[in-house]
Design a protein around this motif. Sequence first.
Motif, PDB file in Angstrom:
ATOM      1  N   ARG A  30       8.029  27.400   4.214  1.00 42.55           N
ATOM      2  CA  ARG A  30       9.066  26.669   3.355  1.00 42.55           C
ATOM      3  C   ARG A  30       9.466  25.481   4.365  1.00 42.55           C
ATOM      4  O   ARG A  30       9.379  25.737   5.733  1.00 42.55           O
ATOM      5  CB  ARG A  30      10.055  27.709   3.479  1.00 42.55           C
ATOM      6  CG  ARG A  30      11.446  26.911   2.677  1.00 42.55           C
ATOM      7  CD  ARG A  30      12.350  28.048   2.483  1.00 42.55           C
ATOM      8  NE  ARG A  30      12.023  28.932   1.323  1.00 42.55           N
ATOM      9  CZ  ARG A  30      12.560  29.115   0.086  1.00 42.55           C
ATOM     10  NH1 ARG A  30      13.483  28.293  -0.247  1.00 42.55           N
ATOM     11  NH2 ARG A  30      11.879  29.862  -0.729  1.00 42.55           N
ATOM     12  N   ILE A  31       9.634  24.289   4.084  1.00 43.94           N
ATOM     13  CA  ILE A  31      10.245  23.308   4.804  1.00 43.94           C
ATOM     14  C   ILE A  31      11.610  22.822   3.966  1.00 43.94           C
ATOM     15  O   ILE A  31      11.788  22.706   2.928  1.00 43.94           O
ATOM     16  CB  ILE A  31       9.221  21.963   4.786  1.00 43.94           C
ATOM     17  CG1 ILE A  31       7.854  22.644   5.409  1.00 43.94           C
ATOM     18  CG2 ILE A  31       9.757  20.847   5.399  1.00 43.94           C
ATOM     19  CD1 ILE A  31       6.755  21.721   5.016  1.00 43.94           C
ATOM     20  N   GLU A  32      12.606  22.470   4.985  1.00 44.02           N
ATOM     21  CA  GLU A  32      13.917  21.907   4.464  1.00 44.02           C
ATOM     22  C   GLU A  32      14.109  20.855   5.096  1.00 44.02           C
ATOM     23  O   GLU A  32      13.906  20.639   6.818  1.00 44.02           O
ATOM     24  CB  GLU A  32      14.962  23.126   4.916  1.00 44.02           C
ATOM     25  CG  GLU A  32      14.774  24.465   4.207  1.00 44.02           C
ATOM     26  CD  GLU A  32      15.704  25.517   4.430  1.00 44.02           C
ATOM     27  OE1 GLU A  32      16.723  25.219   5.293  1.00 44.02           O
ATOM     28  OE2 GLU A  32      15.567  26.618   4.007  1.00 44.02           O
ATOM     29  N   ILE A  33      14.720  19.863   4.245  1.00 43.34           N
ATOM     30  CA  ILE A  33      15.351  18.478   5.192  1.00 43.34           C
ATOM     31  C   ILE A  33      16.651  18.639   5.722  1.00 43.34           C
ATOM     32  O   ILE A  33      17.700  19.325   5.122  1.00 43.34           O
ATOM     33  CB  ILE A  33      15.024  17.410   4.255  1.00 43.34           C
ATOM     34  CG1 ILE A  33      15.309  15.929   4.862  1.00 43.34           C
ATOM     35  CG2 ILE A  33      16.128  17.626   3.013  1.00 43.34           C
ATOM     36  CD1 ILE A  33      15.003  14.781   3.942  1.00 43.34           C
ATOM     37  N   ARG A  34      16.935  18.220   6.947  1.00 47.28           N
ATOM     38  CA  ARG A  34      18.089  18.687   7.425  1.00 47.28           C
ATOM     39  C   ARG A  34      18.826  17.164   8.119  1.00 47.28           C
ATOM     40  O   ARG A  34      17.938  16.572   8.522  1.00 47.28           O
ATOM     41  CB  ARG A  34      18.134  19.544   8.703  1.00 47.28           C
ATOM     42  CG  ARG A  34      17.523  20.810   8.266  1.00 47.28           C
ATOM     43  CD  ARG A  34      18.899  21.805   7.428  1.00 47.28           C
ATOM     44  NE  ARG A  34      18.537  22.889   6.901  1.00 47.28           N
ATOM     45  CZ  ARG A  34      18.822  24.168   7.409  1.00 47.28           C
ATOM     46  NH1 ARG A  34      19.428  24.303   8.988  1.00 47.28           N
ATOM     47  NH2 ARG A  34      18.439  25.352   7.091  1.00 47.28           N
ATOM     48  N   ILE A  42      17.180  12.240  10.553  1.00 45.37           N
ATOM     49  CA  ILE A  42      16.773  13.458   9.601  1.00 45.37           C
ATOM     50  C   ILE A  42      15.661  13.978  10.183  1.00 45.37           C
ATOM     51  O   ILE A  42      14.845  13.453  10.956  1.00 45.37           O
ATOM     52  CB  ILE A  42      16.450  12.806   8.213  1.00 45.37           C
ATOM     53  CG1 ILE A  42      17.467  12.217   7.511  1.00 45.37           C
ATOM     54  CG2 ILE A  42      15.423  13.679   7.529  1.00 45.37           C
ATOM     55  CD1 ILE A  42      16.940  11.202   6.296  1.00 45.37           C
ATOM     56  N   ALA A  43      15.690  15.479   9.887  1.00 44.37           N
ATOM     57  CA  ALA A  43      14.418  16.278  10.731  1.00 44.37           C
ATOM     58  C   ALA A  43      13.973  17.280   9.506  1.00 44.37           C
ATOM     59  O   ALA A  43      14.894  17.624   8.598  1.00 44.37           O
ATOM     60  CB  ALA A  43      14.998  16.878  11.808  1.00 44.37           C
ATOM     61  N   TYR A  44      12.862  17.643   9.630  1.00 40.01           N
ATOM     62  CA  TYR A  44      12.388  18.826   8.617  1.00 40.01           C
ATOM     63  C   TYR A  44      12.127  20.020   9.453  1.00 40.01           C
ATOM     64  O   TYR A  44      11.422  20.080  10.304  1.00 40.01           O
ATOM     65  CB  TYR A  44      11.217  18.277   7.991  1.00 40.01           C
ATOM     66  CG  TYR A  44      11.267  17.180   7.314  1.00 40.01           C
ATOM     67  CD1 TYR A  44      11.337  17.100   5.767  1.00 40.01           C
ATOM     68  CD2 TYR A  44      11.408  15.761   7.833  1.00 40.01           C
ATOM     69  CE1 TYR A  44      11.644  15.993   4.937  1.00 40.01           C
ATOM     70  CE2 TYR A  44      11.452  14.465   7.168  1.00 40.01           C
ATOM     71  CZ  TYR A  44      11.580  14.758   5.843  1.00 40.01           C
ATOM     72  OH  TYR A  44      11.651  13.650   5.083  1.00 40.01           O
ATOM     73  N   ARG A  45      12.682  21.183   9.028  1.00 35.30           N
ATOM     74  CA  ARG A  45      12.756  22.402   9.537  1.00 35.30           C
ATOM     75  C   ARG A  45      11.480  23.202   8.856  1.00 35.30           C
ATOM     76  O   ARG A  45      11.479  23.289   7.675  1.00 35.30           O
ATOM     77  CB  ARG A  45      14.082  23.256   9.381  1.00 35.30           C
ATOM     78  CG  ARG A  45      13.996  24.432   9.820  1.00 35.30           C
ATOM     79  CD  ARG A  45      15.481  24.979   9.485  1.00 35.30           C
ATOM     80  NE  ARG A  45      15.576  26.419  10.031  1.00 35.30           N
ATOM     81  CZ  ARG A  45      15.511  27.472   9.120  1.00 35.30           C
ATOM     82  NH1 ARG A  45      15.111  27.322   7.891  1.00 35.30           N
ATOM     83  NH2 ARG A  45      15.763  28.815   9.875  1.00 35.30           N
ATOM     84  N   ALA A  56      10.143  18.791  12.482  1.00 38.37           N
ATOM     85  CA  ALA A  56       9.266  17.649  12.531  1.00 38.37           C
ATOM     86  C   ALA A  56      10.187  16.295  12.019  1.00 38.37           C
ATOM     87  O   ALA A  56      11.095  16.408  11.476  1.00 38.37           O
ATOM     88  CB  ALA A  56       8.184  17.946  11.560  1.00 38.37           C
ATOM     89  N   THR A  57       9.361  15.407  12.438  1.00 34.35           N
ATOM     90  CA  THR A  57      10.165  14.092  12.115  1.00 34.35           C
ATOM     91  C   THR A  57       9.611  13.561  10.701  1.00 34.35           C
ATOM     92  O   THR A  57      10.161  12.344  10.253  1.00 34.35           O
ATOM     93  CB  THR A  57       9.832  12.901  13.222  1.00 34.35           C
ATOM     94  OG1 THR A  57       8.333  12.755  13.228  1.00 34.35           O
ATOM     95  CG2 THR A  57      10.671  13.323  14.508  1.00 34.35           C
ATOM     96  N   SER A  58       8.638  14.147  10.160  1.00 30.79           N
ATOM     97  CA  SER A  58       8.111  13.568   8.674  1.00 30.79           C
ATOM     98  C   SER A  58       7.952  14.805   8.056  1.00 30.79           C
ATOM     99  O   SER A  58       7.525  16.009   8.447  1.00 30.79           O
ATOM    100  CB  SER A  58       7.076  12.690   8.834  1.00 30.79           C
ATOM    101  OG  SER A  58       5.937  13.349   9.244  1.00 30.79           O
TER     102      SER A  58
END
Length: 97
Positions: A30-34, A42-45, A56-58
């Motif tokens: 699972r990936i969530e944008i935060r 913006i970062a991706y968890r 991650a940055t993308s």
Amino acid sequence: MAEWHPIMAAVEGPPGVWRMIDPQGREYGRIEIRRVDAGRAIAYRAERTGVVLGWATSLRLACWKVHSDMLASLAPSGGAVADWGELTGNARRKAPQ
């Protein structure tokens, strides 16, 4: 023809959450944008089996992290099976006694 990338396994829903789906339709990550840094970035968890793998940055990089972790979990763990003869007494060099 374009090469396959793990981002193709990402399905969005609910908004801002991407689920990584395997060929059998099961979720494996699972990936969530935060928003981070007081909303300036913006970062991706990225998480798998409830464990946060990192940020991650993308979306592309986050998908790669989750997919790489899933592939690593499929490999056998532990040391090499071969003992090179040391345990059976058939080694080329004899251990000093």
